[in-house]
Design an enzyme around this catalytic site. Structure first.
Site, PDB file in Angstrom:
ATOM      1  N   ARG A   1      -3.675   1.434  11.096  1.00 55.83           N
ATOM      2  CA  ARG A   1      -4.466   1.028  12.248  1.00 55.83           C
ATOM      3  C   ARG A   1      -4.399   2.159  13.272  1.00 55.83           C
ATOM      4  NH1 ARG A   1      -6.670  -2.199   9.549  1.00 55.83           N
ATOM      5  NH2 ARG A   1      -6.859  -4.458   9.840  1.00 55.83           N
TER       6      ARG A   1
ATOM      7  N   ILE B   1       0.840  -1.208   0.000  1.00 52.46           N
ATOM      8  CA  ILE B   1       0.000   0.000   0.000  1.00 52.46           C
ATOM      9  C   ILE B   1       0.873   1.256   0.000  1.00 52.46           C
ATOM     10  CG2 ILE B   1      -1.812   1.273   1.237  1.00 52.46           C
ATOM     11  CD1 ILE B   1      -2.792  -1.506   2.287  1.00 52.46           C
TER      12      ILE B   1
ATOM     13  N   GLU C   1     -11.909   2.768  18.203  1.00 50.41           N
ATOM     14  CA  GLU C   1     -12.698   2.642  16.994  1.00 50.41           C
ATOM     15  C   GLU C   1     -13.921   1.808  17.337  1.00 50.41           C
ATOM     16  OE1 GLU C   1     -11.506   0.777  12.920  1.00 50.41           O
ATOM     17  OE2 GLU C   1     -10.105   2.434  13.314  1.00 50.41           O
TER      18      GLU C   1
ATOM     19  N   ALA D   1     -11.305   2.582   3.972  1.00 50.01           N
ATOM     20  CA  ALA D   1     -10.298   2.583   2.901  1.00 50.01           C
ATOM     21  C   ALA D   1     -10.566   1.510   1.837  1.00 50.01           C
ATOM     22  CB  ALA D   1      -8.902   2.415   3.479  1.00 50.01           C
TER      23      ALA D   1
ATOM     24  N   HIS E   1     -13.182   4.208   8.845  1.00 51.08           N
ATOM     25  CA  HIS E   1     -12.456   2.992   8.429  1.00 51.08           C
ATOM     26  C   HIS E   1     -13.053   2.433   7.125  1.00 51.08           C
ATOM     27  CE1 HIS E   1      -9.815  -0.481  10.112  1.00 51.08           C
ATOM     28  NE2 HIS E   1      -9.750  -0.416   8.787  1.00 51.08           N
TER      29      HIS E   1
HETATM   30  C1  DGY Z   1      -7.933  -4.369   6.317  1.00 50.22           C
HETATM   31  O1  DGY Z   1      -8.243  -5.140   5.403  1.00 50.22           O
HETATM   32  O2  DGY Z   1      -7.063  -4.640   7.135  1.00 50.22           O
HETATM   33  C2  DGY Z   1      -8.654  -3.074   6.370  1.00 50.22           C
HETATM   34  O3  DGY Z   1      -8.371  -2.333   7.463  1.00 50.22           O
HETATM   35  C3  DGY Z   1     -10.143  -3.248   6.170  1.00 50.22           C
HETATM   36  O4  DGY Z   1     -10.318  -3.520   4.832  1.00 50.22           O
END
Ligand code: DGY
Length: 333
Positions: A245, A164, A274, A295, A293
């Site tokens: 996170r 990512i 969260e 994404a 949360h």
């Molecule tokens: C993950 O996959 O770890 C994300 O935080 C949620 O898609």
């Protein structure tokens, strides 16, 4: 929730996931699916996993010795509907020969998209602009109205340079940014060259970056990585983006830094705690943008995650190696 009829593998699916994965699970297993939007309470979760052969969990479901005991010795696989697996005590699963799977790869680009969205929105003060219009305060074009920093040409600091983080670096290239990254290990030089990214020590990254974006896993080493000390090293004009996170950032230190102007702004997809209560100080701050949360929340990505989670679950139930194993050593035993 209905109970398990006898026969096929018994499975608990801890939430409705997209049909692309759920249909495969329902076709092959006697599955009980938690029907609520909110996660099962701990008590309900422990009861639901009893005598299951497989469990499909979400990041809100803690998998530890207590849960594994509640499930029983027949449990073969825990398939997490997420790439992150900090909700799972992997060592405990491995000790018991339970395979653990996750969903890497398919959410890389969507997560990088959202990190980029947050970065742009914080820089260009989008939430404040929307509030301004909605509140009827838009009276004229203002030379000094809602000024922010340029994104193009700025310095981007990427903490955590896996899939990512690297996808975020790719986006930065289109904005002519200087890209710094920090990770425990350097990526190969060819990758650095392709992405135009330079490894620097974390302290240097924090001091130089106009935007710091976090892409590390949550581990004992990264918990609280961005605390008062790290925030104090950042420029007062700098902005922090977190799509990794919540506990990677020390929330109290961040509130303090945003109030004091130690940094200019933060944009968060993940928080600690969260969910973040609506009356939390971070929610009230004009220089903090919080989304819940999301994404990986595109239809295609969540569908692909469901397919991966189902494939891991079914492989584990069949005693085969998982396509995306977290503890591959279990299959090698
Ligand atoms: C993950 O996959 O770890 C994300 O935080 C949620 O898609």
């Amino acid at each position: 929730m209905t109970s398990h009829p006898p026969g096929r593998p018994r499975v608990f699916v801890a939430r409705r996931i997209p049909d692309a994965g759920l249909d495969r699970v329902l076709a092959a297993c006697d599955a009980v699916v938690w029907p609520e939007e909110l996660p099962p309470s701990r008590e309900a979760l422990l009861a639901a996993v009893a005598r299951c052969d497989g469990i499909l969990t979400l990041l809100t479901d803690r998998v530890d010795d207590e849960l594994l005991d509640a499930a029983g010795p027949q449990l073969r696989v825990v398939s997490n509907y997420a790439v992150g697996f900090d909700n799972i005590d992997v060592a405990a699963c491995t000790r018991r020969g339970i395979a653990v799977g996750n969903t890497p790869g398919v959410l890389t680009e969507s997560t990088a998209d959202l990190a980029w969205t947050l970065l742009m929105a914080a820089a260009r003060r989008i939430p404040e602009g929307v509030d301004h219009v909605r509140a009827g305060r838009w009276k004229t074009w203002g030379p000094l109205l809602l000024l922010g920093p340029d994104v193009h040409g700025a310095t981007l600091g990427i903490v955590g340079f896996g899939r990512i983080g690297q996808a975020v670096a790719r986006r930065a290239a289109g904005f002519g940014m200087t890209v710094l990254y920090h990770d425990v290990a350097r990526v190969p030089e060819a990758v650095e060259a392709e992405l135009g990214a330079a490894w620097v020590p974390l302290e240097e990254l924090l001091a130089r970056a106009d935007f710091v974006t976090l892409h590390v896993n949550l581990t004992a080493q990264t918990r609280g990585l961005i605390g008062a000390d790290a925030l104090g090293r950042m420029q007062p004009t700098a902005m922090l983006v977190n799509t990794s996170r919540g506990p990677v950032v020390d929330t109290d230190a961040l509130v303090q830094a945003l109030r004091a102007g130690t940094i200019a702004a933060a944009a968060l997809d993940v928080t600690d705690p969260e969910p973040l209560p609506a009356d939390h100080p971070l929610v009230a701050l004009d220089n903090c943008l919080v989304v819940p949360h999301v994404a990986s929340a595109t239809r295609a990505t969540r569908g692909a995650m469901a397919e991966k989670a189902a494939a891991n679950l079914l492989a584990g139930l069949a005693g085969e190696p998982l396509p995306d194993p977290v503890n591959p050593e279990v299959a090698r035993r």
